[in-house]
Design a protein around this motif. Sequence first.
Motif, PDB file in Angstrom:
ATOM      1  N   GLU A 597       0.786  -1.301   0.241  1.00  0.00           N
ATOM      2  CA  GLU A 597      -0.083   0.021   0.030  1.00  0.00           C
ATOM      3  C   GLU A 597       0.999   1.232   0.038  1.00  0.00           C
ATOM      4  O   GLU A 597       2.293   1.136   0.290  1.00  0.00           O
ATOM      5  CB  GLU A 597      -0.709   0.013   1.123  1.00  0.00           C
ATOM      6  N   ASP A 598       0.409   2.401  -0.131  1.00  0.00           N
ATOM      7  CA  ASP A 598       0.955   3.649  -0.190  1.00  0.00           C
ATOM      8  C   ASP A 598       1.985   3.593  -1.420  1.00  0.00           C
ATOM      9  O   ASP A 598       3.275   4.249  -1.087  1.00  0.00           O
ATOM     10  CB  ASP A 598       1.755   4.056   1.219  1.00  0.00           C
ATOM     11  N   VAL A 599       1.867   3.231  -2.498  1.00  0.00           N
ATOM     12  CA  VAL A 599       2.841   3.272  -3.341  1.00  0.00           C
ATOM     13  C   VAL A 599       3.074   4.344  -4.040  1.00  0.00           C
ATOM     14  O   VAL A 599       2.019   5.216  -4.615  1.00  0.00           O
ATOM     15  CB  VAL A 599       2.692   2.041  -4.561  1.00  0.00           C
ATOM     16  N   THR A 600       4.050   4.948  -4.030  1.00  0.00           N
ATOM     17  CA  THR A 600       4.588   6.205  -4.596  1.00  0.00           C
ATOM     18  C   THR A 600       5.205   6.432  -6.235  1.00  0.00           C
ATOM     19  O   THR A 600       4.676   7.325  -6.770  1.00  0.00           O
ATOM     20  CB  THR A 600       5.630   7.155  -3.758  1.00  0.00           C
ATOM     21  N   SER A 601       5.561   5.119  -6.655  1.00  0.00           N
ATOM     22  CA  SER A 601       6.075   5.237  -8.069  1.00  0.00           C
ATOM     23  C   SER A 601       6.196   3.783  -8.492  1.00  0.00           C
ATOM     24  O   SER A 601       6.474   2.994  -7.652  1.00  0.00           O
ATOM     25  CB  SER A 601       7.294   5.866  -8.146  1.00  0.00           C
ATOM     26  N   ARG A 602       6.087   3.508  -9.719  1.00  0.00           N
ATOM     27  CA  ARG A 602       6.485   2.328 -10.450  1.00  0.00           C
ATOM     28  C   ARG A 602       8.089   1.737  -9.967  1.00  0.00           C
ATOM     29  O   ARG A 602       8.384   0.700  -9.757  1.00  0.00           O
ATOM     30  CB  ARG A 602       6.409   2.024 -11.769  1.00  0.00           C
ATOM     31  N   GLU A 603       8.717   2.851 -10.160  1.00  0.00           N
ATOM     32  CA  GLU A 603      10.307   2.676  -9.647  1.00  0.00           C
ATOM     33  C   GLU A 603      10.603   2.038  -8.350  1.00  0.00           C
ATOM     34  O   GLU A 603      11.321   1.006  -8.158  1.00  0.00           O
ATOM     35  CB  GLU A 603      11.136   3.954  -9.702  1.00  0.00           C
ATOM     36  N   VAL A 604       9.721   2.420  -7.458  1.00  0.00           N
ATOM     37  CA  VAL A 604       9.895   1.989  -6.030  1.00  0.00           C
ATOM     38  C   VAL A 604       9.211   0.444  -5.752  1.00  0.00           C
ATOM     39  O   VAL A 604      10.045  -0.412  -5.263  1.00  0.00           O
ATOM     40  CB  VAL A 604       9.021   2.771  -4.847  1.00  0.00           C
ATOM     41  N   VAL A 605       8.394   0.124  -6.689  1.00  0.00           N
ATOM     42  CA  VAL A 605       7.856  -1.404  -6.803  1.00  0.00           C
ATOM     43  C   VAL A 605       9.165  -2.196  -7.404  1.00  0.00           C
ATOM     44  O   VAL A 605       9.072  -3.321  -6.920  1.00  0.00           O
ATOM     45  CB  VAL A 605       6.601  -1.462  -7.361  1.00  0.00           C
TER      46      VAL A 605
END
Length: 947
Positions: A597-605
């Motif tokens: 949850e609380d995903v800020t960007s695709r790069e973080v994932v």
Amino acid sequence: MSAPWWFAAMLTALLLLGARPLVDRFDLAVHDLLSRDVIEPLSGPTPPADSLVVAIDDASLQALGRWPWPRQRHAELIDVLRSAGTQAVGYNVLFTEPSTDPAEDARLAEAIAAHGQIVLPVVPGDRLDGTPARVLQPMPALAKVAAALGHAESPIDLDGQVRRIALVAGSGPTAWEALPLAVQRVSAPRASLLSDTDARRHGTDPWWRERVQLLPFGNHPVSQISASELLRDPSLVTLLTGRVVWVGVTAHGIDPMVTVPGARGSMALSTVQWQAQAHQAMDRNRMVTLASEPVVLAANVLPLVFAALFGRRLMRSLGVRLQAMLWLLPLPLLVQGIALVWGQVWLPLGAMVLGWTIALLLGRTLELRNTRIALRRERGLAEVTLQAITDAVITLDHSRRVRYLNASAERLALPHTPDAARNQTIESVLRLEAPDAQILLQAIGDCQTQHRVVHIEVALHVRTNDGEHLVQAVISPMGPAGDARGGVVVVLADVTATARAEQLVEHGSTHDGLTGLPNRVLLTDLLAHALAHGRHQSQALAVLFIDLDRFGRINDSLGQRQGDEVLEVIAARLRRVFRAHDTIARWGSDQFVVLIEDVTSREVVAALASQLIDVVARDLRVDEVSIACTCSIGIALSPDDAQTTDGLLTMSEAAMMRAKAAGGGRFEFYTSGMSTLTRDWLALENRLRQALDAGEFVLHYQIQTDLRSGRPIGLEALLRWRQEDGELWAPARFLSITEETGLIVAVGNWVIREATQQLRRWIDAGVTPVPVSVNVSARQCMDSHLFDVIAGALKEADVSPSLLKVEITESTAMADLDHLRQLLLQLRQLGVAIALDDFGTGFSSLAHLKRFPVDQIKIDPSFIADIHRDPNGAAIVRATIALAHGLGVPVVAEGVENEAQIRFLREHRCDIVQGYLYGRPGSPDAIREVLTSADVPPHYLHPESHS
């Protein structure tokens, strides 16, 4: 309880035989009451008397001289009566001694003889002690010329009143009729009542009475005229013509008065007036006969004897208590009243009423004594029971202070001793958390004010010396409603073990038994909540679908136990990579799903996915063997890729399949280019629609074996789809499409019809059938025609409903509880059994067991696989078996594949097993061989052919 009645019967007999005066007074009072308030109103007005009294009153004495008169005066009066043509005369004056002038005696005798209808009195004289001494009779000269002699005795009752008259009385061998009766016989000749038998029976008695009768109540006074007026006025003689005349003294102080019952107590009559009224009653046949002594004795004693012999049995058959016999006390009054009105008979029943009352009092006393003894015995038994039961029982008074504790309550009250706990408030005796203490006190208050049983739904936490206990409380009022002084009974059931077992089962239903991670059911729920929260907060989230590459080789080469250890290590590594509030779940055998949850960007994932691949790829050792493991990860984002639970899971799985297809050990984000998967899906759907019409579906059957006897006792019908090359597809490859498209209803209905038809074919072939289980999906259960389909299939195949069993999963049960419960009740009434499949994989298991009519519980294979090496899984299986047996429901263990599992299941009394150890699914012909052969070994079927 017959002893009081026997005692009363004997007492009544003794009273009648030896102490009659004790009850006579009561009988006389009852007689007066009935005569005055019942008989007289029913009798109507009494007509005027035909007789007449010539009274020698105060006026006569004043006019004709004081008493006694010379006998010449009596002769003149008799002459006037003769001249008047009187019918008969009762001359109630004693002439016992000759006068001083013999001529006057002669003159009186001449007058009496001339009249010819004169009756003279005879009375007994009394000694000083009241007993008869001699009989006072007319002098012989007068007695000789009198028409008759009659006794003028009026017996006095115990209350000093005169009610009775003896029709015959006498002294020794001599007898006389009553004076009124003698006058009646002279005026209208009839047979005499005198009998030599009476005289002989009484022998030398100084005075005896026979044929005693009672005068009726309420006789009108007989009209009277003064003797002086009659002698002075000759015209009055016309009043006497043809009538019976009574002559007697009514002047005050000469002749004693007679006291008789009256409308307002008692009243006094002159003797002549009383004799005249007695004559009037005899003349009109209104005299009341006294019942004979034997009849009185029988009437008083026999009812009590009857009650002693049959009263208890009669009360038991009528369902009444001893107090109901009080209502019979007025019955003697009714009997006496009927006898008086219609029989003119007086039946004294006072002794019986007294005996009846004594019997009731004695019986009630004995009953109360026995009740007290029984209460003491019951109190003792209750005390023993309360001390023996495991529930804690605490009695509180109206001020909520402890009055009683049983042994279980004493253990909860420690360190307080029982004596120290008494008179203390319950909140000071039980060590409760503050909120729980408030809940308990509020419930006690509601129970007292509303006078009703109060159940506390939540479990209360009680701290004791041996730890914390969870208790369920029920508070019941004591005493009648409205009693402000009434206390309450608090019953505390220790549910600690049950709560722990439920928690264990609940945890097992939402978590993986091997890794302890949330399972797919809990993941789905958490993902739905996360999506709702993300929409509300405008936050993104990511779903990572992780599949271990070539994990099957690890199982095949090292074994399942080593494979499980690898999964446990991988799960631990996943926990170290992600944050505490991220969700890591085990999706399948070698698949995991991570919710971020609380995903800020695709790069973080992407960075997390890359880190995860590296962590999983690190070497790990199992039984001194180094193992290299990689994983493929598919990623789907919300809201970019999908905004539903199923959409995110499907897309992340599709992305994972792309990563695996690309060689594994990598991650892929979902892209629209993956729509080719959708085209494959549609192609498979079209083939499925044609397969049903083309007859490509077949049923194979897997044996269910009784673990005790080792014999087959059931079958599970398993769907297979035959491909053009002969391969049989299991439902896992196509069932999700049938669910999504709705084909599951048609396919499921075909399975039901085919299973019942196969049962008929086996029966026709001489095979002894066993029940066949068919799986029913959630979509089928929601179909309103399912019951008709099942009933129609059974009827068409002419198969007993007891040979069909419907299996539902917990996910099915979560669809529409009320509709499903109604459907299952209908099937149960039809005779079809219900099995709960995949038990423990949902999170409402216990609720389903309470609400649904379940005949069998099937433990999910994921729990069985680990029972011989996973303590948590073994604990869940043990708890499930115990829970099912507690409900009286047999348990089926699915996925049994080795002897270790069998030993565990047999040790914990599992009922039925199903799995490859006892046979793989087989065709109807193969199953027929098993059912018809008594020597088939446990491993009796070969694996399905996929070629």
